[in-house]
Design an enzyme around this catalytic site. Structure first.
Site, PDB file in Angstrom:
ATOM      1  N   CYS A 138       0.835  -1.210   0.000  1.00  0.00           N
ATOM      2  CA  CYS A 138       0.000   0.000   0.000  1.00  0.00           C
ATOM      3  C   CYS A 138       0.869   1.259   0.000  1.00  0.00           C
ATOM      4  O   CYS A 138       1.429   1.617   1.040  1.00  0.00           O
ATOM      5  CB  CYS A 138      -0.940  -0.011   1.218  1.00  0.00           C
ATOM      6  N   CYS A 180      -0.602   4.165   2.041  1.00  0.00           N
ATOM      7  CA  CYS A 180      -0.423   3.949   3.485  1.00  0.00           C
ATOM      8  C   CYS A 180       1.031   4.198   3.912  1.00  0.00           C
ATOM      9  O   CYS A 180       1.286   4.873   4.902  1.00  0.00           O
ATOM     10  CB  CYS A 180      -0.772   2.510   3.869  1.00  0.00           C
ATOM     11  N   ASP A 181       1.965   3.644   3.167  1.00  0.00           N
ATOM     12  CA  ASP A 181       3.348   3.559   3.658  1.00  0.00           C
ATOM     13  C   ASP A 181       4.358   4.411   2.895  1.00  0.00           C
ATOM     14  O   ASP A 181       5.499   4.547   3.337  1.00  0.00           O
ATOM     15  CB  ASP A 181       3.812   2.091   3.614  1.00  0.00           C
TER      16      ASP A 181
HETATM   17  P1  FAD Z   1     -11.207  -5.482   5.945  1.00  0.00           P
HETATM   18  O1  FAD Z   1     -10.469  -4.558   6.816  1.00  0.00           O
HETATM   19  O2  FAD Z   1     -10.433  -6.446   5.112  1.00  0.00           O
HETATM   20  O3  FAD Z   1     -12.208  -6.291   6.880  1.00  0.00           O
HETATM   21  C1  FAD Z   1     -12.929  -7.393   6.403  1.00  0.00           C
HETATM   22  C2  FAD Z   1     -13.297  -8.262   7.581  1.00  0.00           C
HETATM   23  O4  FAD Z   1     -14.171  -9.300   7.124  1.00  0.00           O
HETATM   24  C3  FAD Z   1     -12.098  -8.955   8.223  1.00  0.00           C
HETATM   25  O5  FAD Z   1     -12.066  -8.654   9.605  1.00  0.00           O
HETATM   26  C4  FAD Z   1     -12.333 -10.436   7.967  1.00  0.00           C
HETATM   27  O6  FAD Z   1     -11.916 -11.262   9.056  1.00  0.00           O
HETATM   28  C5  FAD Z   1     -13.838 -10.485   7.795  1.00  0.00           C
HETATM   29  N1  FAD Z   1     -14.296 -11.593   6.956  1.00  0.00           N
HETATM   30  C6  FAD Z   1     -13.833 -11.922   5.719  1.00  0.00           C
HETATM   31  N2  FAD Z   1     -14.505 -12.989   5.259  1.00  0.00           N
HETATM   32  C7  FAD Z   1     -15.405 -13.336   6.215  1.00  0.00           C
HETATM   33  C8  FAD Z   1     -16.392 -14.377   6.324  1.00  0.00           C
HETATM   34  N3  FAD Z   1     -16.563 -15.257   5.339  1.00  0.00           N
HETATM   35  N4  FAD Z   1     -17.135 -14.466   7.462  1.00  0.00           N
HETATM   36  C9  FAD Z   1     -16.943 -13.570   8.473  1.00  0.00           C
HETATM   37  N5  FAD Z   1     -16.018 -12.581   8.425  1.00  0.00           N
HETATM   38  C10 FAD Z   1     -15.274 -12.458   7.309  1.00  0.00           C
HETATM   39  N6  FAD Z   1      -5.543   1.992   4.968  1.00  0.00           N
HETATM   40  C11 FAD Z   1      -5.397   3.283   5.352  1.00  0.00           C
HETATM   41  O7  FAD Z   1      -6.353   4.067   5.239  1.00  0.00           O
HETATM   42  N7  FAD Z   1      -4.220   3.731   5.893  1.00  0.00           N
HETATM   43  C12 FAD Z   1      -3.163   2.908   6.112  1.00  0.00           C
HETATM   44  O8  FAD Z   1      -2.097   3.346   6.592  1.00  0.00           O
HETATM   45  C13 FAD Z   1      -3.301   1.534   5.745  1.00  0.00           C
HETATM   46  N8  FAD Z   1      -2.280   0.682   5.970  1.00  0.00           N
HETATM   47  C14 FAD Z   1      -2.455  -0.640   5.663  1.00  0.00           C
HETATM   48  C15 FAD Z   1      -1.417  -1.515   6.000  1.00  0.00           C
HETATM   49  C16 FAD Z   1      -1.587  -2.859   5.778  1.00  0.00           C
HETATM   50  C17 FAD Z   1      -0.463  -3.805   6.163  1.00  0.00           C
HETATM   51  C18 FAD Z   1      -2.779  -3.349   5.167  1.00  0.00           C
HETATM   52  C19 FAD Z   1      -2.966  -4.836   4.910  1.00  0.00           C
HETATM   53  C20 FAD Z   1      -3.792  -2.481   4.830  1.00  0.00           C
HETATM   54  C21 FAD Z   1      -3.648  -1.109   5.074  1.00  0.00           C
HETATM   55  N9  FAD Z   1      -4.655  -0.193   4.759  1.00  0.00           N
HETATM   56  C22 FAD Z   1      -4.532   1.109   5.153  1.00  0.00           C
HETATM   57  C23 FAD Z   1      -5.871  -0.592   4.022  1.00  0.00           C
HETATM   58  C24 FAD Z   1      -7.054  -0.827   4.981  1.00  0.00           C
HETATM   59  O9  FAD Z   1      -6.667  -1.746   5.975  1.00  0.00           O
HETATM   60  C25 FAD Z   1      -8.244  -1.361   4.206  1.00  0.00           C
HETATM   61  O10 FAD Z   1      -8.578  -0.497   3.134  1.00  0.00           O
HETATM   62  C26 FAD Z   1      -9.478  -1.481   5.107  1.00  0.00           C
HETATM   63  O11 FAD Z   1      -9.197  -2.294   6.221  1.00  0.00           O
HETATM   64  C27 FAD Z   1     -10.655  -2.080   4.347  1.00  0.00           C
HETATM   65  O12 FAD Z   1     -11.718  -2.252   5.235  1.00  0.00           O
HETATM   66  P2  FAD Z   1     -12.880  -3.294   4.956  1.00  0.00           P
HETATM   67  O13 FAD Z   1     -13.792  -3.169   6.108  1.00  0.00           O
HETATM   68  O14 FAD Z   1     -13.396  -3.109   3.588  1.00  0.00           O
HETATM   69  O15 FAD Z   1     -12.181  -4.733   4.925  1.00  0.00           O
END
Ligand code: FAD
Ligand code: NAP
Length: 313
Positions: free
Chosen positions: A134, A137-138
């Protein structure tokens, strides 16, 4: 009892949907999250771009208070994996991994996506300590420093351009001579003075010390090796969307998706199926940021409140 809303996934999108649905008056909302709530950001050692949150905090620090805030307004949390979401008439069916089924009038799904890993030596060991997927992010952590970008698609080239404005130099490593990315993006990359193309090459090993990455060894297709000393390596070789729960028994998806498996939504997060909303990293055109995932969750929740009200009254 049929749930007013089932929320699938407890990342920033799902948790915000939980906050807005319950605080907005829905009394019967359950969030299904297979692990601890918080989502993928909890694996990040530092987050600097969530508005209003200053100081050195980890992703875990950021997400810690979110579940309690939702529960205060009545969100229920089931720590279970959902295997499938189906629809029977007006009612959604949430299939749990243990085989039991919950019913809901509406569903907000936010199960996220996962960046593909390449599989070279050191990639996992240094992930989060110099290896990143990302740039938004980084990238800032490498301000004025040299970095490596791996990949030849639109994401890799656009992120290389983004990083070239922050970093002193970007080495773009791609396994072929030709890029998959759009021609005008390739042109822009080629015209950018501080991007060096390292073509016909793949990563062999990333290495470093206790502080993190210090360099990467790349292997040319002719077998020669080259060491590039950089503190940051960004990999962009595609994403897999966590969309398996939308797959039906007949092999079709419950709602419309694009070729990359991203859920097609309108600006209200509505999918092609009435009562089903998709949010966060799994939807089309997702910026893949915590703030935008949270925004999607709020948008979907406001839609769901009106939808359930019209359905039941
Ligand atoms: P997610 O955060 O992926 O959450 C999805 C959830 O669904 C998870 O908890 C998972 O366990 C759950 N899930 C999946 N499948 C199932 C299922 N079948 N049944 C039940 N539960 C399920 N963004 C920023 O804004 N700033 C940053 O600095 C940043 N740094 C990052 C660093 C890293 C290392 C990573 C990996 C990502 C980073 N991001 C950052 C991106 C950010 O984390 C994502 O854009 C954000 O978390 C997306 O949110 P979401 O709710 O769509 O999905
Ligand atoms: P992508 O188009 O699938 O490109 C992935 C790149 O990574 C390819 O260049 C591929 O090389 C390389 N790659 C894959 N596996 C690799 C491995 N194991 N080792 C080394 N290199 C590897 O993925 P993306 O760039 O994330 O784009 C996904 C989709 O979103 C695409 O349709 C893209 O057009 C779209 N997108 C569009 C925009 C835009 O329109 N502005 C922006 C971003 C993304 P090869 O080329 O050799 O296969």
């Amino acid at each position: 009892m049929i749930l007013d809303c089932a929320i699938i996934g407890g990342g920033p999108a799902g948790l915000t949907a939980g906050l807005y649905t319950t605080r907005g008056g829905l009394e019967n909302v359950t969030m299904f999250e297979k692990g601890m709530p918080g989502g993928q950001i909890t694996s990040s050692s530092e987050i600097e771009n969530y508005p209003g949150v200053t100081g050195e905090i980890t992703g875990m620090d950021l997400m810690m208070p979110w579940p309690a805030q939702c529960q205060k307004f009545g969100l229920k949390h089931e720590m279970v994996e959902v295997t499938r979401i189906s629809k029977d008439g007006d009612t959604f069916r949430i299939h749990r991994a243990d085989g039991t089924i919950d019913e809901a009038h509406s569903v907000i799904i936010g199960t996220g996506s996962r960046p593909r890993h390449i599989g070279f030596a050191g990639e996992d060991e240094f992930f989060g300590r110099g290896v990143s997927t990302c740039a938004t992010c980084d990238g800032f952590f490498y301000k004025g420093k040299e970095v490596v970008v791996i990949g030849g698609g639109d994401t890799a080239l656009e992120e290389a351009l983004y990083l070239s404005k922050i970093c002193s130099k970007v080495y773009l490593i791609h396994r072929r001579e030709e890029f998959r990315s759009a021609p005008n993006t390739v042109d822009r990359v080629k015209k950018t003075e501080n991007i060096e193309l390292v073509l016909n090459s793949v990563p062999d090993e990333v290495y470093g010390d206790n502080m993190g990455v210090t360099g990467i060894r790349v292997k040319n297709n002719d077998g020669s090796l080259r060491d590039i000393e950089v503190p940051g390596v960004f990999t962009f070789v595609g994403n897999d969307i966590n969309n398996q729960t939308l797959m039906q028994e007949d092999g079709n998806f419950l709602c419309d998706m694009n070729e990359q498996g991203q859920v097609i939504v309108d600006i209200s997060m509505k999918t092609s199926v009435v009562g089903l909303y998709a949010t966060g990293d799994m939807r089309v055109e997702a910026p893949k940021q915590v703030v935008s995932a949270a925004g999607d969750g709020a948008v979907a929740a406001l839609q769901v409140i009106s939808f359930v009200d019209e359905l039941l009254n």
